[in-house]
Design an enzyme around this catalytic site. Structure first.
Site, PDB file in Angstrom:
ATOM      1  N   CYS A 150      -0.459   4.358   2.430  1.00 34.16           N
ATOM      2  CA  CYS A 150      -0.438   4.228   3.901  1.00 34.16           C
ATOM      3  C   CYS A 150       0.084   2.830   4.199  1.00 34.16           C
ATOM      4  O   CYS A 150       1.244   2.573   3.906  1.00 34.16           O
ATOM      5  CB  CYS A 150      -1.773   4.565   4.538  1.00 34.16           C
ATOM      6  N   SER A 151      -0.731   1.961   4.758  1.00 35.71           N
ATOM      7  CA  SER A 151      -0.260   0.605   5.034  1.00 35.71           C
ATOM      8  C   SER A 151      -1.420  -0.365   5.032  1.00 35.71           C
ATOM      9  O   SER A 151      -1.497  -1.260   5.877  1.00 35.71           O
ATOM     10  CB  SER A 151       0.440   0.547   6.393  1.00 35.71           C
ATOM     11  N   CYS A 152      -2.347  -0.218   4.076  1.00 38.42           N
ATOM     12  CA  CYS A 152      -3.497  -1.114   4.000  1.00 38.42           C
ATOM     13  C   CYS A 152      -3.002  -2.559   3.912  1.00 38.42           C
ATOM     14  O   CYS A 152      -2.061  -2.861   3.176  1.00 38.42           O
ATOM     15  CB  CYS A 152      -4.355  -0.760   2.792  1.00 38.42           C
ATOM     16  N   CYS A 158       0.886  -1.154   0.000  1.00 37.69           N
ATOM     17  CA  CYS A 158       0.000   0.000   0.000  1.00 37.69           C
ATOM     18  C   CYS A 158       0.922   1.201   0.000  1.00 37.69           C
ATOM     19  O   CYS A 158       1.553   1.493   1.017  1.00 37.69           O
ATOM     20  CB  CYS A 158      -0.894   0.006   1.235  1.00 37.69           C
TER      21      CYS A 158
END
Lengths: 205, 226
Positions: free
Chosen positions: A110-112, A107
């Site tokens: 962000c950090s999905c 991602c």
């Protein structure tokens, strides 16, 4: 500074820890926080929701062709058969590795990450280095994790930029005929389900 | 405008540092910050995950890059309190100093709410809706993404703007983050899986034969290409 950003720019752990405690304290007073909810969420995402869930999904797919077909058709629905769901798991697509194609997930914004099957993401997945580089040079990046993707295998990088979360279905290792689902699950690593590694081989498990 | 979080394709980073298969938390403040944020969403202090992300994205680049992941979560919650007039200047720092001097963090247990909320976090299904006949594009369509530079939150990474790819799937309908992030309502749009040849996006820097996929909202798409 505005917006209440009045802290100094010291990023050591003690300072961050104090600011988080101060925030929790203010939120309790203003009715925006239940302490027992924070405790229970930490407990759940520390012990119950992690890559062992994804490993069970992969092991089931390796053992049960009908389940695998359902998993590739509708990831989250098949995953729910094993009891896994919730935030960041409501719409999961499973990306199957093959002799011709290797999948890897990121991602960039962000950090999905598919919490329902992998838990909360590892540090490197959240940091800019991985997010910046893997979209441009996945073969090199995966190599740094210790897996040299064969030159004749194409790589597909999945940037999870909307509501879908992606889980890689690694290829079943050779020499695992006759292993039980539990034994297979023990071979499935977190990295193999993100796409930066392979499952363990039976002798190394 | 490009902000620090929008790092896809950025150059100059060093090698990765693999780990041993971790998940969960590394410090008690991470453990607390995770639940604090979930509660802020559950109690409606922060109106949506989009508002939350936009809060993180407004960190100054030097702060963004210097911060631990969960440390970056402090600012959106602070901002939400401040925006509601519930946090005065210097208040968080003063409270931190009081805690450093020995003040304890008060405890408020709400078993009924907490059990319901934790259950919801752990079992909620999709927040999207199925695709319907209003989808403007279909699998196989070659499309160009908009070459735009939005002043606020968007989920269209800089690297993909103006690029051409092929729609592989219609995911369904989801709420447009660009509008919800600034609390201007729920706009439902179809979302699509787009597949690119990575070299069409990054040029020769990308490895040959590599595919790159991205999920986009319909309004990020400029046009059908021949």
């Amino acid at each position: 500074m505005g917006h209440g950003h009045d802290h100094d720019h010291d990023h050591d752990h003690d300072d961050v820890s104090l600011r988080v405690k101060a925030l929790e304290s203010l939120l309790v007073e203003r009715g925006y926080l239940a302490t027992d909810a924070v405790d229970k969420l930490a407990e759940a995402y520390e012990h119950d929701v992690g890559p062992m869930n994804g490993a069970r999904v992969v092991a089931r797919a390796w053992s049960d062709p009908a389940f695998k077909a359902r998993l590739l058709e509708d990831g989250s629905k098949a995953i729910a058969e094993l009891g896994y769901g919730g935030f960041e798991g409501g719409h999961v697509i499973v990306c199957e590795n093959s002799d011709d194609l290797h999948n890897v997930v990121v991602c960039t914004l962000c950090s999905c990450y598919p919490w329902s099957v992998l838990g909360l993401p590892p540090t490197w997945y959240k940091e800019p280095t991985y997010r910046a580089r893997v979209v441009v040079e996945p073969r090199t990046v995966i190599g740094e994790f210790g897996y040299a993707v064969p030159a004749d295998k194409a790589i597909r990088v999945w940037d999870s930029s909307a509501e879908v979360r992606y889980l890689v279905l690694p290829q079943r290792p050779a020499g695992t005929e006759g292993l039980s689902e539990d034994e297979l699950a023990a071979l499935v690593t977190r990295d193999s389900m993100i796409g930066v590694g392979l499952p363990l081989e039976p002798a190394r498990a | 405008m490009r902000r620090a979080h929008d790092v896809g394709g950025m150059e100059g980073f060093g090698p990765l540092t693999p780990d041993s298969g971790e998940y969960g938390f590394h410090a008690d403040f991470e453990r607390r910050m995770f639940g604090i944020t979930m509660c802020a969403l559950g109690k409606g202090l922060v109106s949506s995950v989009d508002e939350f992300r936009w809060g993180v994205e407004q960190l100054a680049p030097e702060e963004y890059f210097a911060s631990n992941y969960y440390e970056r979560w402090i600012s959106p919650i602070e901002r939400a309190l401040f925006d509601r007039g519930q946090l005065g200047p210097g208040e968080l720092t003063r409270r931190a100093q009081e805690i450093a001097a020995g003040a304890s963090v008060p405890r408020l247990d709400e078993p009924e709410w907490s059990d319901g909320f934790v259950g919801f976090v752990r079992t909620a299904g999709s927040f999207g809706q199925p695709a319907d006949a209003t989808a403007r594009y279909k699998p196989g369509d070659r499309i160009r993404l908009k070459d735009v530079d939005p002043p606020v939150h968007t989920r269209l990474p800089t690297y993909a703007r103006g690029k051409v790819g092929v729609i592989e799937r219609v995911h369904g309908r989801n709420i447009l983050p660009d509008v919800r992030a600034v609390k201007q309502g729920d706009v439902w749009e179809h979302t699509y899986l787009i597949v690119f040849d990575a070299q069409a996006v990054f040029g020769e820097r990308a490895e040959a034969g590599q595919q790159l996929t991205l999920d986009v909202w319909e309004s990020y798409i400029e046009s059908l290409e021949a």
